[in-house]
Design an enzyme around this catalytic site. Sequence first.
Site, PDB file in Angstrom:
ATOM      1  N   TYR A   1      31.917  70.819  57.783  1.00  0.00           N
ATOM      2  CA  TYR A   1      30.926  71.198  58.793  1.00  0.00           C
ATOM      3  C   TYR A   1      30.638  72.688  58.813  1.00  0.00           C
ATOM      4  CZ  TYR A   1      35.277  71.499  61.548  1.00  0.00           C
ATOM      5  OH  TYR A   1      36.551  71.761  61.985  1.00  0.00           O
TER       6      TYR A   1
ATOM      7  N   GLU B   1       9.287  69.223  66.153  1.00  0.00           N
ATOM      8  CA  GLU B   1       9.428  67.931  65.485  1.00  0.00           C
ATOM      9  C   GLU B   1       9.627  68.123  63.984  1.00  0.00           C
ATOM     10  OE1 GLU B   1       7.081  67.184  69.265  1.00  0.00           O
ATOM     11  OE2 GLU B   1       7.143  68.762  67.736  1.00  0.00           O
TER      12      GLU B   1
ATOM     13  N   GLU C   1       4.767  83.770  68.886  1.00  0.00           N
ATOM     14  CA  GLU C   1       6.023  83.095  68.533  1.00  0.00           C
ATOM     15  C   GLU C   1       6.357  83.353  67.066  1.00  0.00           C
ATOM     16  OE1 GLU C   1       6.700  79.071  70.777  1.00  0.00           O
ATOM     17  OE2 GLU C   1       4.641  79.103  69.996  1.00  0.00           O
TER      18      GLU C   1
ATOM     19  N   LYS D   1      14.837  74.635  72.582  1.00  0.00           N
ATOM     20  CA  LYS D   1      13.926  75.787  72.552  1.00  0.00           C
ATOM     21  C   LYS D   1      13.878  76.360  73.969  1.00  0.00           C
ATOM     22  CE  LYS D   1       9.321  77.139  70.958  1.00  0.00           C
ATOM     23  NZ  LYS D   1       8.044  76.679  70.366  1.00  0.00           N
TER      24      LYS D   1
END
Length: 123
Positions: free
Chosen positions: A54, A74, A22, A99
């Site tokens: 934004y 997290e 990864e 993900k």
Amino acid sequence: MTDELTVTGIECFGHHGVFDFERREGQVFVIDLTLGIDTRPAAASDDLADTEHYGLLVDRVKEAVENDPVDLIETLAQRIADVALTGERVEWVRVVVHKPDAPIEATFKDVTLSITRHKRTQT
């Protein structure tokens, strides 16, 4: 009372994850943001300076996702929340990290983590 400004589907490419492949190969992460802001000043003035820009926030979020790999989504979600909360008018933020290519040996559509963080008020 707080209004909500939402940007969904911010596609980023990052190298986050606990596995070596990864980190090496990277993968797509998709971010959804909801900002708690009071939009009345902007509505009254019709001036971008009276709201959260934004477009610039999305640029900062992409930079936060696409640099400095971490192991966990997290940690990534908290990083994104911290970025969003730097906005002067942002009272709170909800961050959803998708993900979709998580290394799971099963058929699945997506893995998501949702967090909500509030700006700390100084007393």
